[in-house]
Design an enzyme around this catalytic site. Structure first.
Site, PDB file in Angstrom:
ATOM      1  N   CYS A 146      78.811  65.929  71.088  1.00 55.82           N
ATOM      2  CA  CYS A 146      78.372  66.223  69.721  1.00 55.82           C
ATOM      3  C   CYS A 146      79.468  66.761  68.831  1.00 55.82           C
ATOM      4  O   CYS A 146      80.610  66.380  68.961  1.00 55.82           O
ATOM      5  CB  CYS A 146      77.119  67.085  69.705  1.00 55.82           C
ATOM      6  SG  CYS A 146      77.356  68.808  70.031  1.00 55.82           S
TER       7      CYS A 146
ATOM      8  N   CYS B 286      81.363  69.113  68.508  1.00 51.15           N
ATOM      9  CA  CYS B 286      82.616  69.665  68.996  1.00 51.15           C
ATOM     10  C   CYS B 286      83.534  68.595  69.546  1.00 51.15           C
ATOM     11  O   CYS B 286      84.733  68.788  69.637  1.00 51.15           O
ATOM     12  CB  CYS B 286      82.321  70.707  70.050  1.00 51.15           C
ATOM     13  SG  CYS B 286      81.070  71.826  69.473  1.00 51.15           S
TER      14      CYS B 286
HETATM   15  P1  FAD Z   1      71.078  60.337  69.197  1.00 53.88           P
HETATM   16  O1  FAD Z   1      71.270  60.588  67.745  1.00 53.88           O
HETATM   17  O2  FAD Z   1      71.244  61.478  70.116  1.00 53.88           O
HETATM   18  O3  FAD Z   1      69.657  59.706  69.405  1.00 53.88           O
HETATM   19  C1  FAD Z   1      69.055  59.609  70.684  1.00 53.88           C
HETATM   20  C2  FAD Z   1      68.047  58.491  70.669  1.00 53.88           C
HETATM   21  O4  FAD Z   1      66.978  58.828  69.794  1.00 53.88           O
HETATM   22  C3  FAD Z   1      68.570  57.173  70.143  1.00 53.88           C
HETATM   23  O5  FAD Z   1      69.195  56.456  71.181  1.00 53.88           O
HETATM   24  C4  FAD Z   1      67.294  56.498  69.685  1.00 53.88           C
HETATM   25  O6  FAD Z   1      66.615  55.935  70.781  1.00 53.88           O
HETATM   26  C5  FAD Z   1      66.473  57.648  69.163  1.00 53.88           C
HETATM   27  N1  FAD Z   1      66.608  57.862  67.715  1.00 53.88           N
HETATM   28  C6  FAD Z   1      67.701  57.698  66.936  1.00 53.88           C
HETATM   29  N2  FAD Z   1      67.418  58.027  65.663  1.00 53.88           N
HETATM   30  C7  FAD Z   1      66.127  58.414  65.641  1.00 53.88           C
HETATM   31  C8  FAD Z   1      65.259  58.861  64.623  1.00 53.88           C
HETATM   32  N3  FAD Z   1      65.652  58.943  63.349  1.00 53.88           N
HETATM   33  N4  FAD Z   1      63.979  59.166  64.949  1.00 53.88           N
HETATM   34  C9  FAD Z   1      63.548  59.062  66.213  1.00 53.88           C
HETATM   35  N5  FAD Z   1      64.323  58.638  67.220  1.00 53.88           N
HETATM   36  C10 FAD Z   1      65.597  58.313  66.936  1.00 53.88           C
HETATM   37  N6  FAD Z   1      76.025  66.211  66.353  1.00 53.88           N
HETATM   38  C11 FAD Z   1      76.934  66.493  65.418  1.00 53.88           C
HETATM   39  O7  FAD Z   1      78.076  66.078  65.572  1.00 53.88           O
HETATM   40  N7  FAD Z   1      76.628  67.213  64.295  1.00 53.88           N
HETATM   41  C12 FAD Z   1      75.379  67.700  64.115  1.00 53.88           C
HETATM   42  O8  FAD Z   1      75.109  68.367  63.120  1.00 53.88           O
HETATM   43  C13 FAD Z   1      74.396  67.452  65.092  1.00 53.88           C
HETATM   44  N8  FAD Z   1      73.154  67.961  64.987  1.00 53.88           N
HETATM   45  C14 FAD Z   1      72.259  67.793  66.002  1.00 53.88           C
HETATM   46  C15 FAD Z   1      71.010  68.396  65.922  1.00 53.88           C
HETATM   47  C16 FAD Z   1      70.102  68.271  66.968  1.00 53.88           C
HETATM   48  C17 FAD Z   1      68.761  68.957  66.881  1.00 53.88           C
HETATM   49  C18 FAD Z   1      70.456  67.536  68.128  1.00 53.88           C
HETATM   50  C19 FAD Z   1      69.487  67.427  69.282  1.00 53.88           C
HETATM   51  C20 FAD Z   1      71.693  66.923  68.214  1.00 53.88           C
HETATM   52  C21 FAD Z   1      72.600  67.039  67.155  1.00 53.88           C
HETATM   53  N9  FAD Z   1      73.856  66.442  67.200  1.00 53.88           N
HETATM   54  C22 FAD Z   1      74.778  66.679  66.231  1.00 53.88           C
HETATM   55  C23 FAD Z   1      74.155  65.478  68.250  1.00 53.88           C
HETATM   56  C24 FAD Z   1      73.962  64.031  67.707  1.00 53.88           C
HETATM   57  O9  FAD Z   1      72.865  63.952  66.806  1.00 53.88           O
HETATM   58  C25 FAD Z   1      73.679  63.019  68.810  1.00 53.88           C
HETATM   59  O10 FAD Z   1      72.658  63.521  69.617  1.00 53.88           O
HETATM   60  C26 FAD Z   1      74.863  62.715  69.674  1.00 53.88           C
HETATM   61  O11 FAD Z   1      75.945  62.324  68.872  1.00 53.88           O
HETATM   62  C27 FAD Z   1      74.527  61.556  70.637  1.00 53.88           C
HETATM   63  O12 FAD Z   1      74.168  60.412  69.875  1.00 53.88           O
HETATM   64  P2  FAD Z   1      73.396  59.183  70.432  1.00 53.88           P
HETATM   65  O13 FAD Z   1      74.114  57.946  70.064  1.00 53.88           O
HETATM   66  O14 FAD Z   1      73.093  59.353  71.860  1.00 53.88           O
HETATM   67  O15 FAD Z   1      72.014  59.140  69.631  1.00 53.88           O
END
Ligand code: FAD
Length: 492
Positions: free
Chosen positions: A9, A11
């Site tokens: 995330c 960091c």
């Molecule tokens: P993620 O964004 O983690 O999504 C996981 C899964 O959720 C996706 O694969 C999809 O299946 C589903 N999904 C995607 N979008 C949606 C949606 N809109 N509604 C419902 N389901 C959905 N990282 C930062 O760098 N800065 C931040 O400010 C930040 N804030 C965060 C806040 C929270 C509460 C959390 C839990 C995480 C945050 N992160 C942040 C981490 C970041 O959002 C992602 O979780 C991380 O980068 C991994 O991304 P990912 O590609 O696995 O998808």
């Protein structure tokens, strides 16, 4: 120093910066050494706990010859994020290291104050270069150059305050910071360096004839390849939700993230209790896990104490009760949340999925919350998630952003459906913000979700512009995060 950071995330965007940072202070090792510890790694969990690390990145400074560490160096957003600020805090730490044994190789970082002492530097040198960095009192350039040249022989660096104009004029130094050099043959003069920056001064001094690195054993540079785990890719269906992801998230949350806290009291304990109540009542996964969560919730609710050691929670969670059908996997196995590199996706992805699942389940099974105090309160789930994120989620930056979004609009949520949509909307805000960010997995580009291939009906065009059909989005979310969409494939 222990510099601790999370590999995923927000960091992770600093990972490249940290690497640069460690490289930039590598030569300071005789005075102060930097080690990076990734607290997202389960194997480091004991150490991170012992050092009381809850957020990332956090600094812990250890005085020479002791195992005691100082506290209060949690990294804040803003100016502190600048790497020069971190280097300066290391220098301050060294300069304040007056009690106990200072590292023997730590040079004096104090300025030579009196003009007569400066002049005596010109006479008392032993056949090597003496570089005097003239600078203002608040400048760190001289101290950084002194530390940069620490492992080099045939050169000694001193700093002097450039406040005495008469001395500067006499030496022909036009402005500060500046480098004045006394050569081994005793000639001396002002060195005209293109830019008065630490890197320029240090590079110039290191390039002087006869100046070379001492042949001392120095700590080995960390290998970038060292921690790369070989992972087997698990094929999966993006339209499904995987039990393995939700259970891995619970495992990580209960045994790693929360376990970073030695004890919990007051508001923290209340947040934990409420959060556990939510998951115990709403988790749609396998029975052994639900039973474990229920047991934990009942135990927490029955506690008369207002402070508990987290080890007591761990004892309960770790109890091997597989035979009696109460059990939570004790390792992570990401499926829909696996990343194309080990540091990508994983836990934050799983946490989002867990959060969406909880909002959807609260709407689908309101009776599950009966008697918890959450019934009939459509904001209750989101408010509890909000408190979890700001209290316990290791990614402090994420917590800050989430809190900003909650302050802006969470109060407007009036129904369980609005709660589901609120979280969906805010998650998409985060997705847009992170598009192109270093934490983005190239195999899972950040995009408004659900993408048209997952939910064609969710997308429409209004006056030539892409827009959402929110009714369809709501139906899709309710189906996607339902018990029926959960697949147990890959679950141990
Ligand atoms: P993620 O964004 O983690 O999504 C996981 C899964 O959720 C996706 O694969 C999809 O299946 C589903 N999904 C995607 N979008 C949606 C949606 N809109 N509604 C419902 N389901 C959905 N990282 C930062 O760098 N800065 C931040 O400010 C930040 N804030 C965060 C806040 C929270 C509460 C959390 C839990 C995480 C945050 N992160 C942040 C981490 C970041 O959002 C992602 O979780 C991380 O980068 C991994 O991304 P990912 O590609 O696995 O998808």
């Amino acid at each position: 120093i222990v510099n601790t950071h999370k590999s995923w995330c927000a960091c992770s965007s600093y990972a490249a910066q940290w690497q640069k940072f460690v490289g930039g202070v590598f030569d300071w090792a005789a005075a102060i050494r930097v080690a990076a510890l990734d607290c997202a790694e389960e194997k480091n969990h004991q150490v991170c706990r012992a050092y009381d690390i809850h957020f990332y990145p956090t600094f812990r400074y250890f005085r020479a010859f002791t195992k005691e560490f100082t506290t209060g160096e949690n990294f804040k957003a803003g100016a502190d994020r600048e790497l020069p600020t971190v280097r300066r805090s290391m220098i301050d730490f060294l300069q304040n290291h007056t009690e106990g044994g200072r590292p023997p190789a730590c040079p004096s970082l104090e300025p030579v104050l009196r003009p007569s002492d400066i002049l005596s530097l010109f006479e008392n040198h032993g056949g090597h270069y003496v570089a005097v960095i003239f600078e203002s009192n608040s400048s760190y350039v001289g101290r950084e150059v002194i530390l940069d040249l620490l492992p080099y022989e045939n050169v000694v660096v001193k700093r002097a305050l450039g406040s005495d104009r008469a001395v500067l004029e006499k030496l022909g130094v036009p402005s500060v910071p500046a480098c004045y050099l006394i050569y081994p043959n005793r000639t001396r003069g002002f060195v005209n360096i293109a830019k008065p920056l630490r890197s320029f001064f240090s590079a110039y001094l290191k390039s002087l004839p006869g100046v070379r690195k001492k042949m001392l054993s120095s700590p080995e540079k960390p290998s970038e390849e060292e921690n790369v785990e070989t992972q087997v890719w698990r094929e999966f269906d993006r339209s499904r939700l995987y039990t393995a992801d939700l259970e891995s998230t619970l495992h990580y949350l209960l045994r790693v993230e929360l376990a970073a806290h030695r004890s919990l009291a007051g508001e923290e304990l209340k947040t934990l209790k409420d959060f556990i109540t939510l998951i115990a009542k709403l988790f749609p996964g396998r029975l052994p896990v639900v039973k474990l969560l229920e047991m934990l919730q009942e135990w927490l609710a029955s506690l008369p104490l207002d402070k508990i050691p987290y080890n007591a929670v761990l004892d309960l969670v770790n109890n091997k009760m597989r035979i009696s059908g109460i059990f939570l996997t004790d390792h992570v196995k990401w499926v829909g949340c696996q990343g194309s590199r080990p540091e990508l996706r994983g836990y934050p992805c799983g946490l989002w999925k867990l959060f969406h699942t909880l909002t959807v389940q609260a709407g689908a099974r309101p009776e599950a919350l009966a008697g918890t105090g959450f019934e009939g309160a459509p904001q209750a789930v989101l408010q509890t998630l909000r408190r979890y994120v700001s209290t316990f989620f290791g990614c402090r930056e994420c917590g800050k952003h989430f809190e900003e979004m909650a302050q802006e609009s969470l109060d407007a949520v009036r129904t369980p459906d609005q709660a589901v949509l609120w979280l969906w909307r805010k998650h998409n805000v985060v997705n847009s913000r992170l598009a192109g960010h270093p934490s983005e997995d190239p195999r899972f580009p950040k995009a408004p979700w659900p993408t048209p291939d997952l939910c064609p009906a969710c997308h429409e065009e209004v006056k030539g512009l892409d827009s959402w059909d929110e009714g369809q989005v709501l139906s899709f979310l309710k189906q996607h995060y339902s018990r029926g969409n959960l697949l147990d494939t890959y679950s141990a």
